[in-house]
Design an enzyme around this catalytic site. Structure first.
Site, mmCIF file in Angstrom:
data_model
loop_
_atom_site.group_PDB
_atom_site.id
_atom_site.type_symbol
_atom_site.label_atom_id
_atom_site.label_comp_id
_atom_site.label_asym_id
_atom_site.label_seq_id
_atom_site.Cartn_x
_atom_site.Cartn_y
_atom_site.Cartn_z
ATOM 1 N N HIS A 73 0.852 -1.188 0.000
ATOM 2 C CA HIS A 73 0.000 0.000 0.000
ATOM 3 C C HIS A 73 0.881 1.228 0.000
ATOM 4 O O HIS A 73 1.924 1.247 0.642
ATOM 5 C CB HIS A 73 -0.898 0.018 1.234
ATOM 6 C CG HIS A 73 -1.791 1.218 1.271
ATOM 7 N ND1 HIS A 73 -2.965 1.267 0.559
ATOM 8 C CD2 HIS A 73 -1.668 2.412 1.895
ATOM 9 C CE1 HIS A 73 -3.527 2.451 0.749
ATOM 10 N NE2 HIS A 73 -2.755 3.156 1.560
ATOM 11 N N ASP A 95 -15.053 2.135 7.213
ATOM 12 C CA ASP A 95 -13.966 3.043 6.847
ATOM 13 C C ASP A 95 -14.424 4.035 5.789
ATOM 14 O O ASP A 95 -14.095 5.215 5.852
ATOM 15 C CB ASP A 95 -12.759 2.262 6.327
ATOM 16 C CG ASP A 95 -11.682 3.213 5.819
ATOM 17 O OD1 ASP A 95 -11.121 3.940 6.650
ATOM 18 O OD2 ASP A 95 -11.433 3.248 4.604
ATOM 19 N N ARG A 116 -14.917 12.323 7.942
ATOM 20 C CA ARG A 116 -13.709 13.040 8.357
ATOM 21 C C ARG A 116 -13.308 14.074 7.312
ATOM 22 O O ARG A 116 -12.834 15.163 7.650
ATOM 23 C CB ARG A 116 -12.561 12.051 8.588
ATOM 24 C CG ARG A 116 -12.735 11.229 9.871
ATOM 25 C CD ARG A 116 -11.800 10.027 9.881
ATOM 26 N NE ARG A 116 -10.426 10.432 9.675
ATOM 27 C CZ ARG A 116 -9.483 9.671 9.113
ATOM 28 N NH1 ARG A 116 -9.774 8.452 8.696
ATOM 29 N NH2 ARG A 116 -8.258 10.142 8.966
ATOM 30 N N SER A 130 -7.416 3.457 9.160
ATOM 31 C CA SER A 130 -8.080 3.426 7.857
ATOM 32 C C SER A 130 -7.296 2.559 6.875
ATOM 33 O O SER A 130 -7.841 1.681 6.206
ATOM 34 C CB SER A 130 -8.232 4.857 7.332
ATOM 35 O OG SER A 130 -8.731 4.856 6.016
ATOM 36 N N LYS A 135 -8.148 -1.944 5.831
ATOM 37 C CA LYS A 135 -8.365 -2.473 4.491
ATOM 38 C C LYS A 135 -7.366 -3.574 4.149
ATOM 39 O O LYS A 135 -7.706 -4.587 3.550
ATOM 40 C CB LYS A 135 -8.338 -1.339 3.472
ATOM 41 C CG LYS A 135 -9.628 -0.514 3.523
ATOM 42 C CD LYS A 135 -9.600 0.714 2.656
ATOM 43 C CE LYS A 135 -8.728 1.785 3.275
ATOM 44 N NZ LYS A 135 -8.864 3.096 2.627
#
Lengths: 432, 432
Positions: free
Chosen positions: A84, A163, A170, A185, A189
């Site tokens: 990621h 999320d 947010r 967050s 995932k």
């Protein structure tokens, strides 16, 4: 059950919530039983008071439990690795890393996101490939990872729905910028997606969410801690985002650069990041290679063409045309000429990203359509020597007016100086 | 228009908003254009960062502009004085002050609120009088103030609707407890109601919202500043709420105590507060009395019976039966006996308030019905000498079980000691 207002108050006053209290709050919110105004107040209290690592893990865990989870390792019968990136300008790393890792024999099945604002998303880049399908059924996804070794698809709505809800909230309540909430967050995932080992690319600098090395390190530590608590292996690479990554910024332009890189002819910084990330993934994989051997193997599959061949098989498997010539091309290409002699001292990554966004390469709002052909190519990068009049960059535009505006923007993003700046490596640090 | 998220972010980061930005936020919210989750996040940011006095005034002003305003001074052709209390246990001050001030020739037209939790509201107390109408049309209200000199009614929904919305939101998001937000809430209603001069009774202690003298002083200063900016005269009295005010806690019981006080036979602390508050109101009025003369006149109208006569005329004008005998009486009355000899050192006001609430005198939730007859009468107050077995208090209950529970609660609220505690005056300080 304790009233949400009491939980908000306790966090507001600097107290710690129990895992089951955080779970009640998040799952109640996901079920629509706790209203968004209470979560908004809670997130702002968290902004000021922070979350302990136990609270952050409870939050992550509750978000995961808000939806379905995937056990890809069980379905493949192998250890699963994932990567990621926290997002930046010109970040097409997955497009090169996926084929390299898969060519080495490690299955790479990844769910990606779309871009918003000046940072691009992997899905948008993939969609610039004619015919490419980002939506596969779970069965198609698993079958493709088994057969081709590689699949990249859009994240399903069933995965971590809390999320998605919380991030949307947010985003409009000035509560994005908190390390615990960001870490939860991202990691929710990755963990829900079933990765056994994860390489996290935390971008640092002007074009990144984390502007300072200190902030990036803090986020890396928070994610490492979440990985430890979840029993997964995590490696964080802190990488430079103080200039665009590679040369290309814009969807089809970036796909083209990924292909060039898989041919072994990519820009130095992007090539290095793709190989370094691939090496981390390979050394976490069930191949059980040490880092040096992993790096060698990554270099090898680029050199022998097998990474590029994997790219071609992958794109075809998802319905896309893998030929470079199939990618869309912008009708207007303008050169951005240097106004003086000197060295490139800095390239404002946000500025280049915003120029690409305005050309149509990205979205200002979720519903905006993207022009896959447009973007910016930064021919000269930090440290490069240029002469007055020499092209610094190329702007690929839909029309003359847009091109002229982008040329001005990109020129302003370049900072030229008499002396070369100190060299900064693309991988600043590795934290484990 | 600037996006609400940017305004929240600026406040979150400790910045100051311009009056027109606060106005956009509040009026947008009142119109339903800005969602409650953004206001919730804003209020939590305000909780941590505070508001400057300019911001607090802008907030107050925007809340006033969210609805209609009343110019009672123009309608009466006289200077208008008003009072407000921050609320406590046994606070029936308006019921005595109204008749005293009106008997002195100063018109007193007041809009009051209902109680919630352990603090009672003036409207609930008035509704214990059979037939009393708290809803008058604006014309009826003004006519009655002109003819009788006195009217107390419920606040109309048209007055400061943004405050009602915002308070409801703050109540469930742990953002009530901020001095600027409290000051703006109170003062917006007083200013919209058209008062030229205002006496604010800021309660301090266990039974009050402000637990410490420091917090009460801070709130008083914030409200004085709002008054100054709005060009109104304001006097704040800081008064003791570390034990119930007077003896009676509960609606009809408090009305009875107000009548007793207007007869000159009320409890010492409540009598003193009623006279002191009346004197402040009279000296701010167009009678132009100095404080000493005002105090004398207040004492005079009690002594000569004209305050009581005004009470009778007022209650009749609003349709109520002014006779004490008309007030509802609880079927069960139980005595709370002292367990030992000693002095009353402390009476936990919250505990007594909660005992009355559980008896049915108040509401835990907005929709709860009230039993007007029930409550607690604290026969012994702080500093009083008692003997074992002597009644400390009386519980007025609906049934035996409720009575027995309340007896235990009230007994636990009393703290007896060998030596008398230091004397605390009911009016701790006056701030102007």
């Amino acid at each position: 059950m304790i009233r949400p207002a009491e939980l908000i108050e306790r966090k507001r006053d600097g107290g710690e919530l129990a895992p089951e209290e955080i779970s009640e709050l998040i799952l109640g919110y996901a079920r629509g039983e706790i209203p968004d105004y209470q979560l908004a107040a809670f997130c702002m209290a968290v902004y000021f008071r922070g979350l302990s690592s136990a609270e952050t893990f409870a939050l992550t865990d509750a978000m995961i439990r808000s939806g379905e989870t995937i056990d890809l390792a069980a379905e493949l019968g192998r250890k699963v690795v994932d990567k990621h990136s926290t997002g930046g300008v010109g970040d097409k790393t997955s497009l090169a890393v996926g084929p390299i890792v898969a060519a080495c024999g490690v299955p790479f099945g990844k769910m990606s996101g779309r871009g918003l604002g000046h940072t691009g998303g992997t899905l948008d880049k993939l969609e610039s490939i004619p015919g490419f399908r980002i939506e596969l059924s779970h069965e198609e996804f698993v079958a493709q990872v088994k057969e081709v070794g590689l699949a990249i698809i859009g994240q399903t709505a069933d995965l971590v729905p809390a999320d998605k809800l919380l991030y949307g909230l947010r985003d409009v309540t000035a509560t994005v910028d908190n390390v615990s909430l960001i870490a939860a967050s991202i990691m929710s995932k990755k963990l829900a997606g079933g990765a056994d080992a994860i390489v996290l690319d935390v971008k640092v600098g002007d074009g990144a969410f984390m502007k300072t090395l200190e902030a990036a390190r803090e986020l890396a530590e928070a994610m490492l801690e979440l990985g430890r608590r979840a029993g997964r292996e995590v490696v964080c690479v802190l990488t430079d985002m103080d200039q665009p990554l590679g040369e290309a910024v814009g969807n089809a332009l970036e796909v083209r650069e990924a292909i060039t890189t898989l041919r072994g002819k990519g820009p130095a910084d992007f090539t290095e990041l793709a190989l370094a990330s691939s090496a981390h993934l390979l050394s976490l994989s069930d191949l059980e290679l040490d880092h040096q051997a992993a790096r060698k193997q990554a270099e090898q599959v680029v050199a022998d063409g097998s990474a590029l061949a994997t790219y071609v098989r992958w794109v075809r498997a998802q319905g896309g045309d893998p030929e470079e010539s199939a990618l869309p091309v912008a009708p207007v290409v303008r050169s951005v000429a240097a106004a003086r002699d000197g060295y490139v001292k800095r390239i404002g990554a946000v500025r280049v990203g915003v120029a690409a966004l305005r050309l149509g390469a990205g979205r200002s709002a979720k519903e905006d359509a993207i022009d896959h052909a447009v973007g910016v190519v930064c021919k000269k990068k930090r440290g490069d020597r240029v002469q007055a009049g020499e092209p610094l960059a190329e702007v690929h535009a839909r029309n003359d007016a847009g091109g002229a505006e982008a040329v001005r923007e990109v020129l302003a993003a370049y900072d030229l100086a008499d002396d070369p700046p100190p060299a900064t490596p693309i991988v600043i640090d590795v934290v484990t």
